[in-house]
Design a protein around this motif. Structure first.
Motif, PDB file in Angstrom:
ATOM      1  N   TYR A  20      -4.705  -6.839  18.386  1.00 58.48           N
ATOM      2  CA  TYR A  20      -4.518  -5.924  17.011  1.00 58.48           C
ATOM      3  C   TYR A  20      -3.986  -4.608  17.181  1.00 58.48           C
ATOM      4  O   TYR A  20      -4.199  -3.759  17.814  1.00 58.48           O
ATOM      5  CB  TYR A  20      -6.462  -5.652  17.156  1.00 58.48           C
ATOM      6  CG  TYR A  20      -6.608  -4.729  15.890  1.00 58.48           C
ATOM      7  CD1 TYR A  20      -6.952  -5.407  14.782  1.00 58.48           C
ATOM      8  CD2 TYR A  20      -6.547  -3.508  16.142  1.00 58.48           C
ATOM      9  CE1 TYR A  20      -7.796  -5.085  14.024  1.00 58.48           C
ATOM     10  CE2 TYR A  20      -7.141  -2.245  14.907  1.00 58.48           C
ATOM     11  CZ  TYR A  20      -7.088  -3.597  13.623  1.00 58.48           C
ATOM     12  OH  TYR A  20      -7.755  -2.955  12.206  1.00 58.48           O
ATOM     13  N   ARG A  21      -3.306  -4.393  15.783  1.00 62.17           N
ATOM     14  CA  ARG A  21      -2.466  -3.233  15.950  1.00 62.17           C
ATOM     15  C   ARG A  21      -2.879  -3.352  13.845  1.00 62.17           C
ATOM     16  O   ARG A  21      -2.580  -4.380  13.554  1.00 62.17           O
ATOM     17  CB  ARG A  21      -1.567  -3.747  15.288  1.00 62.17           C
ATOM     18  CG  ARG A  21      -0.742  -2.370  15.740  1.00 62.17           C
ATOM     19  CD  ARG A  21       0.943  -2.420  16.452  1.00 62.17           C
ATOM     20  NE  ARG A  21       1.286  -1.211  17.059  1.00 62.17           N
ATOM     21  CZ  ARG A  21       2.915  -1.509  16.291  1.00 62.17           C
ATOM     22  NH1 ARG A  21       3.455  -1.930  16.740  1.00 62.17           N
ATOM     23  NH2 ARG A  21       3.109   0.092  16.630  1.00 62.17           N
ATOM     24  N   GLN A  22      -3.271  -1.746  13.746  1.00 61.68           N
ATOM     25  CA  GLN A  22      -3.594  -1.840  12.760  1.00 61.68           C
ATOM     26  C   GLN A  22      -2.085  -0.537  12.053  1.00 61.68           C
ATOM     27  O   GLN A  22      -2.080   0.642  13.150  1.00 61.68           O
ATOM     28  CB  GLN A  22      -4.275  -1.160  11.729  1.00 61.68           C
ATOM     29  CG  GLN A  22      -4.599  -0.656  10.232  1.00 61.68           C
ATOM     30  CD  GLN A  22      -6.316  -0.897   9.288  1.00 61.68           C
ATOM     31  OE1 GLN A  22      -6.824   0.421  10.340  1.00 61.68           O
ATOM     32  NE2 GLN A  22      -7.044  -1.782   9.079  1.00 61.68           N
ATOM     33  N   CYS A  23      -1.360  -0.242  10.640  1.00 64.61           N
ATOM     34  CA  CYS A  23       0.130   0.409  10.216  1.00 64.61           C
ATOM     35  C   CYS A  23       0.154   1.227   9.330  1.00 64.61           C
ATOM     36  O   CYS A  23      -0.482   0.222   8.203  1.00 64.61           O
ATOM     37  CB  CYS A  23       0.856  -0.293  11.323  1.00 64.61           C
ATOM     38  SG  CYS A  23       2.161   0.274  10.661  1.00 64.61           S
ATOM     39  N   LEU A  24      -0.699   2.328   9.273  1.00 65.24           N
ATOM     40  CA  LEU A  24       0.319   3.012   7.861  1.00 65.24           C
ATOM     41  C   LEU A  24       1.457   3.617   7.867  1.00 65.24           C
ATOM     42  O   LEU A  24       1.024   4.227   8.269  1.00 65.24           O
ATOM     43  CB  LEU A  24      -1.329   3.703   7.436  1.00 65.24           C
ATOM     44  CG  LEU A  24      -0.619   4.791   6.259  1.00 65.24           C
ATOM     45  CD1 LEU A  24      -0.935   3.992   5.086  1.00 65.24           C
ATOM     46  CD2 LEU A  24      -1.952   5.586   6.725  1.00 65.24           C
ATOM     47  N   ASP A  25       2.355   2.847   6.618  1.00 69.00           N
ATOM     48  CA  ASP A  25       3.625   3.139   6.347  1.00 69.00           C
ATOM     49  C   ASP A  25       3.140   4.591   6.020  1.00 69.00           C
ATOM     50  O   ASP A  25       3.361   3.984   4.452  1.00 69.00           O
ATOM     51  CB  ASP A  25       4.096   1.749   5.806  1.00 69.00           C
ATOM     52  CG  ASP A  25       6.393   2.603   6.300  1.00 69.00           C
ATOM     53  OD1 ASP A  25       6.813   3.376   5.860  1.00 69.00           O
ATOM     54  OD2 ASP A  25       6.847   1.510   6.067  1.00 69.00           O
ATOM     55  N   LEU A  26       3.808   5.629   5.628  1.00 72.00           N
ATOM     56  CA  LEU A  26       3.354   6.958   5.049  1.00 72.00           C
ATOM     57  C   LEU A  26       4.742   6.788   4.074  1.00 72.00           C
ATOM     58  O   LEU A  26       4.770   7.847   2.557  1.00 72.00           O
ATOM     59  CB  LEU A  26       3.688   8.315   5.769  1.00 72.00           C
ATOM     60  CG  LEU A  26       2.502   8.331   6.792  1.00 72.00           C
ATOM     61  CD1 LEU A  26       3.504   9.898   7.921  1.00 72.00           C
ATOM     62  CD2 LEU A  26       1.092   8.308   6.447  1.00 72.00           C
ATOM     63  N   THR A  69       5.734   4.639   2.181  1.00 75.62           N
ATOM     64  CA  THR A  69       4.736   3.341   1.166  1.00 75.62           C
ATOM     65  C   THR A  69       3.592   3.055   0.927  1.00 75.62           C
ATOM     66  O   THR A  69       3.243   2.366  -0.225  1.00 75.62           O
ATOM     67  CB  THR A  69       6.153   1.576   1.768  1.00 75.62           C
ATOM     68  OG1 THR A  69       5.451   1.280   2.455  1.00 75.62           O
ATOM     69  CG2 THR A  69       7.022   1.620   1.626  1.00 75.62           C
ATOM     70  N   GLY A  70       2.419   3.312   1.693  1.00 76.18           N
ATOM     71  CA  GLY A  70       1.404   3.652   0.892  1.00 76.18           C
ATOM     72  C   GLY A  70       1.273   1.990   2.083  1.00 76.18           C
ATOM     73  O   GLY A  70      -0.231   2.056   1.777  1.00 76.18           O
ATOM     74  N   VAL A  71       1.697   1.264   2.876  1.00 80.21           N
ATOM     75  CA  VAL A  71       1.656  -0.226   2.731  1.00 80.21           C
ATOM     76  C   VAL A  71       0.472   0.320   4.368  1.00 80.21           C
ATOM     77  O   VAL A  71       1.454   0.589   5.369  1.00 80.21           O
ATOM     78  CB  VAL A  71       2.453  -0.958   3.040  1.00 80.21           C
ATOM     79  CG1 VAL A  71       2.663  -2.237   3.558  1.00 80.21           C
ATOM     80  CG2 VAL A  71       3.094  -0.827   1.721  1.00 80.21           C
ATOM     81  N   ILE A  72      -0.711  -0.578   3.873  1.00 75.67           N
ATOM     82  CA  ILE A  72      -1.161  -0.719   5.382  1.00 75.67           C
ATOM     83  C   ILE A  72      -1.259  -1.946   5.770  1.00 75.67           C
ATOM     84  O   ILE A  72      -2.033  -3.110   4.971  1.00 75.67           O
ATOM     85  CB  ILE A  72      -2.518  -0.034   5.298  1.00 75.67           C
ATOM     86  CG1 ILE A  72      -2.750   1.099   4.827  1.00 75.67           C
ATOM     87  CG2 ILE A  72      -3.586  -0.983   6.346  1.00 75.67           C
ATOM     88  CD1 ILE A  72      -3.931   2.081   4.019  1.00 75.67           C
ATOM     89  N   THR A  73      -0.697  -2.956   7.050  1.00 76.92           N
ATOM     90  CA  THR A  73      -0.688  -3.713   7.745  1.00 76.92           C
ATOM     91  C   THR A  73      -1.696  -3.913   8.718  1.00 76.92           C
ATOM     92  O   THR A  73      -1.764  -3.099   9.771  1.00 76.92           O
ATOM     93  CB  THR A  73       0.824  -3.360   8.965  1.00 76.92           C
ATOM     94  OG1 THR A  73       1.795  -3.532   6.536  1.00 76.92           O
ATOM     95  CG2 THR A  73       1.117  -5.166   8.410  1.00 76.92           C
TER      96      THR A  73
END
Length: 780
Positions: free
Chosen positions: A147-153, A155-159
């Motif tokens: 599991y992994r979750q990432c917020l790219d500051l 672009t606001g994309v949450i993956t």
């Protein structure tokens, strides 16, 4: 292979990304557990007009540990004899996948009924409601690995990525991506790429999950022609919001990419628009659509959901408008929308704050700026509440938090966004006039809590709505600061002066003159909310009212129009209490040193710039800092830091910088809680105050009508602070603070007048000047 437009997750040490793996380990008898994952504070993203809190599953709705809410600007209930509330939309991000034996989202659900062995974190998180952190029973939540979750500051994309083993034992790699499109204020995108390691039927369910909705009623829902939709109405106000979703996947046109082949048979969970016949197959009373696709081992399949949210504030026919926007987004496709969103965010991030020498602090600074931007948009004439679009904390009302804590951090680099918040007050000036008139006063009194209409929306059981009058002066300070920052005469004439003069009229009428002609402001509550009984001559309120009167007079002078002589006369006669024996400003008449809740008197130095000797500023800080409740709200320490930087003690200022963030920020996505024990979340007030330490504290940035003032200073533990793309009256400039000097670079605009240490210099167009960085000196 996966769609090449969908990049892989960023490395954990990327300065622009916030990442969690949920600390996946084992729970119980060798069974994989996701206790830490379920209990984390979920990610949040938005485009300034609408937003979503994204749970651990990467899509959909979760009740705990923090209820995932979905807000759109301006969706308020009616007052119904009390106060309005912000209403929450159905969860528009749901795009669940399953194999017939279970679904991906269900793997993240805590067991019903709880367990006596489940630890309770006891943290108050959302809007004053207690939301304890809990973990599932040992072995109850199975099947999630890698599991992994990432917020790219950027672009606001949450993956979100994970390997899921279904109850039937089938193994599937799942990857979600969610973003709200900053270039299209009504559009969001959810995509899921599924790589099954089995053969069979994959079920993909698109839903508008009404379990997330609050303070609304559904007036229409349906499915058909490849879409699902819902229309909700906020209770009592008549404000409606329409949501339309279109899913493209294998075999569909638009939003394509590798793996997009094969038919799209679908089972509509809602057969018509009439509510009695619209029960979803998976979630009661929810519009849904299930897509069935045959799988092959190792073959990735990508499904992309295009969502539009439109309210009756912006469209006469929200549903048809939302349908058109969703269809257009689907035709443009994921790659185009992702690129447009990236470019829109890139423009915002031209105004960056670079912190050198502390990677964690850098991420927290960028996270704070990101969360402010998620709740402000130049096309949205709504003012952010203390929690912005993240939740209904404090009923989604607008307080002094906006003008005093959130707004200044937008103004420095994003004046067009800052103006949208002022537009909110301009549009409600008549309501403020009516509030003053109802109390027998001239002018305008802005409410302590403001919602849809600008009427007083403070719950009747608290006294602040009637007595915490300084909010009107706080509004005036923001309007004056905008004028200093932009020099926009047209705005000052049509918006600025009407508000400033109305507030001045109120204060000129609200004061009480004594036999000596001195003016007092009696019967108020100061910013210190522990002082709940009416107080006379709150020094903060008196100084703020005095300056609001002067702002109006100066604005009239700038426009060449006559100012009411009462403004200046009253300002000069307002009492500013001072204790000569202690050498401090007493908080109010009769103050005896009791504990205060939050920054109050210390704010005379910043942001009000009260003309007082540094010795008085130092004495006020030394007196009130130890009397401030350590369990008070997060923004207090930011004021102490800024004032210490002004006094020249960078090391003590930096100690308060750490105090202003470390106890309040919540992992893994660096979101502020209101106080150490929890409280409102995500707390934009805290984020805004924290950013001001860098924008106004260590830089010493202050605005004047004809120049900017800088007094740079740098803590020894940092290598540098760079403020990029600051804006003042048509100029765009950087301030690069280093130990051996500070460089001011002018990118665009006419020469920039800069005052440092009493010396005025001109930064030439396209050039730079070097000024001294102050040496830190202990203030004690």
């Amino acid at each position: 292979m996966n769609d090449p437009t969908r990049g892989s997750l960023a490395p954990a040490d990327d300065a622009w990304t916030l990442t969690t793996d949920g600390s996946l380990g084992t729970s119980g008898d060798e069974s994989p557990g996701i206790g830490a994952l379920v209990a984390h504070h979920p990610a949040f993203t938005g485009n300034g007009c609408f937003a979503a809190r994204v749970p651990a599953a990467g899509n959909g709705f979760a009740e705990t540990p923090v209820r995932t809410q979905f807000h759109v600007a301006g969706l308020y209930t009616g007052r119904d004899g009390g106060w309005s509330r912000k209403a929450s939309l159905p969860a528009w991000s749901t795009l669940d996948v399953g194999d017939g034996s279970g679904t991906f989202n269900a793997a993240f659900t805590s067991p019903p009924g709880g367990d006596e062995n489940v630890p309770d974190g006891g943290e108050q998180l959302v809007g004053g409601d207690w939301a304890p952190l809990t973990s599932p029973r040992a072995g109850a939540a199975l099947g999630i690995e890698r599991y992994r979750q990432c917020l790219d500051l950027r672009t606001g994309v949450i993956t979100t990525e994970a390997r899921w083993t279904s109850p039937a034992g089938r193994v599937t790699d799942v990857r979600y991506e969610v973003f709200t499109d900053r270039s299209r204020p009504t559009v969001a995108v959810v995509s899921v790429t599924v790589t099954p390691h089995w053969t069979g039927e994959l079920l993909v369910t698109d839903a508008l999950d009404e379990r997330a909705a609050s303070h609304t009623r559904t007036v229409e829902r349906g499915a058909g022609d490849g879409r699902i939709w819902a229309v909700v109405e906020a209770e009592g106000s008549g404000v409606t919001a329409a949501l339309v979703s279109v899913v493209h996947g294998p075999g569909s046109r638009g939003g394509g990419g590798p793996g997009h082949d094969g038919p799209l048979p679908a089972r509509d969970g809602t057969a018509s628009r009439t509510i009695p016949a619209t029960a979803s197959q998976t979630i009661p009373a929810t519009a849904s659509r299930t897509i069935s696709v045959h799988t092959s081992p190792g073959r990735p399949l990508t499904f992309t959901k295009y969502v539009s949210v439109v309210t009756s504030h912006t469209a006469d026919r929200p549903l048809s408008t939302a349908r058109a926007h969703a269809d257009e987004a689907a035709r443009e496709g994921h790659a185009r929308l992702a690129e447009d969103n990236r470019r829109a965010w890139q423009r915002e991030w031209e105004g960056d704050i670079v912190v050198r020498g502390d990677a964690l602090l850098q991420r927290r600074v960028r996270a704070s700026k990101f969360y402010l931007l998620t709740s402000a948009h130049e096309d949205s004439p709504w003012s952010p509440s203390p929690c912005g679009l993240s939740s209904d904390g404090y009923n989604g009302h607008v307080f002094w938090d906006t003008e005093t804590w959130i707004w200044p951090s937008l103004l420095a680099q994003h004046p067009r966004l800052a103006r949208s918040a002022l537009d909110y007050r301009v549009a409600r000036l008549d309501a403020a006039r009516a509030a003053a008139a109802a109390e027998g006063h001239r002018g305008a009194r802005f409410p302590w809590e403001s919602g849809l209409t600008g009427d007083e929306d403070t719950p009747g059981w608290v006294p602040f709505g009637d007595l915490e009058l300084h909010v009107s002066a706080d509004v005036a300070l923001a309007f004056w600061q905008y004028w200093l920052a932009t020099g926009d005469h047209a705005w000052l004439r049509t918006a600025g002066l009407p508000v400033l003069s109305a507030v001045a009229d109120f204060w000129a009428d609200r004061v009480t003159a004594d036999a000596d002609g001195r003016c007092h402001i009696n019967g108020v509550i100061p910013p210190d909310e522990y002082a709940v009984e009416p107080k006379d001559d709150s020094v903060y309120t008196n100084v703020a009212a005095r300056d609001a009167l002067r702002f109006a007079a100066l604005a009239a002078e700038a426009l060449g129009v006559s100012a009411d002589p009462r403004w200046a006369e009253t300002a000069d006669r307002i009492v500013v209490p001072f204790d000569e024996a202690l050498g401090i400003h007493p908080e109010f008449t009769g103050y005896e040193g009791q504990t205060i809740k939050q920054a109050d008197v210390v704010m005379l130095a910043y942001p009000w710039e009260n003309p007082q000797p540094p010795e008085v500023t130092r004495a006020d800080l030394e007196y009130y800092a130890p009397r401030t409740d350590e369990d008070g709200p997060s923004m207090t320490d930011s004021v102490h830091s800024i004032v210490l930087a002004e006094l020249g003690d960078a090391e003590a200022a930096f100690e308060y910088t750490r105090r202003s963030v470390e106890p309040f920020v919540r992992p893994p996505f660096e979101q502020f809680a209101e106080d150490r024990a929890g409280g409102a979340f995500t707390f934009l007030t805290g984020h805004g105050g924290f950013l001001q330490e860098f924008l106004y504290g260590y830089s010493g940035l202050r605005r004047r009508t004809d120049r900017v003032v800088l007094a740079p200073i740098l803590p020894g533990s940092l290598d540098g602070i760079t403020l990029r793309r600051l804006r003042w009256q048509g100029r765009v400039f950087d301030v690069d603070i280093r130990h051996d000097g500070t460089t001011v670079r002018l990118h665009t605009g006419e020469p920039l007048p800069v005052e440092t240490a009493g010396t005025l210099r001109q930064v030439p167009a396209g050039g730079e000047v070097m000024v001294a960085t102050r040496t830190s000196t202990p203030y004690r």
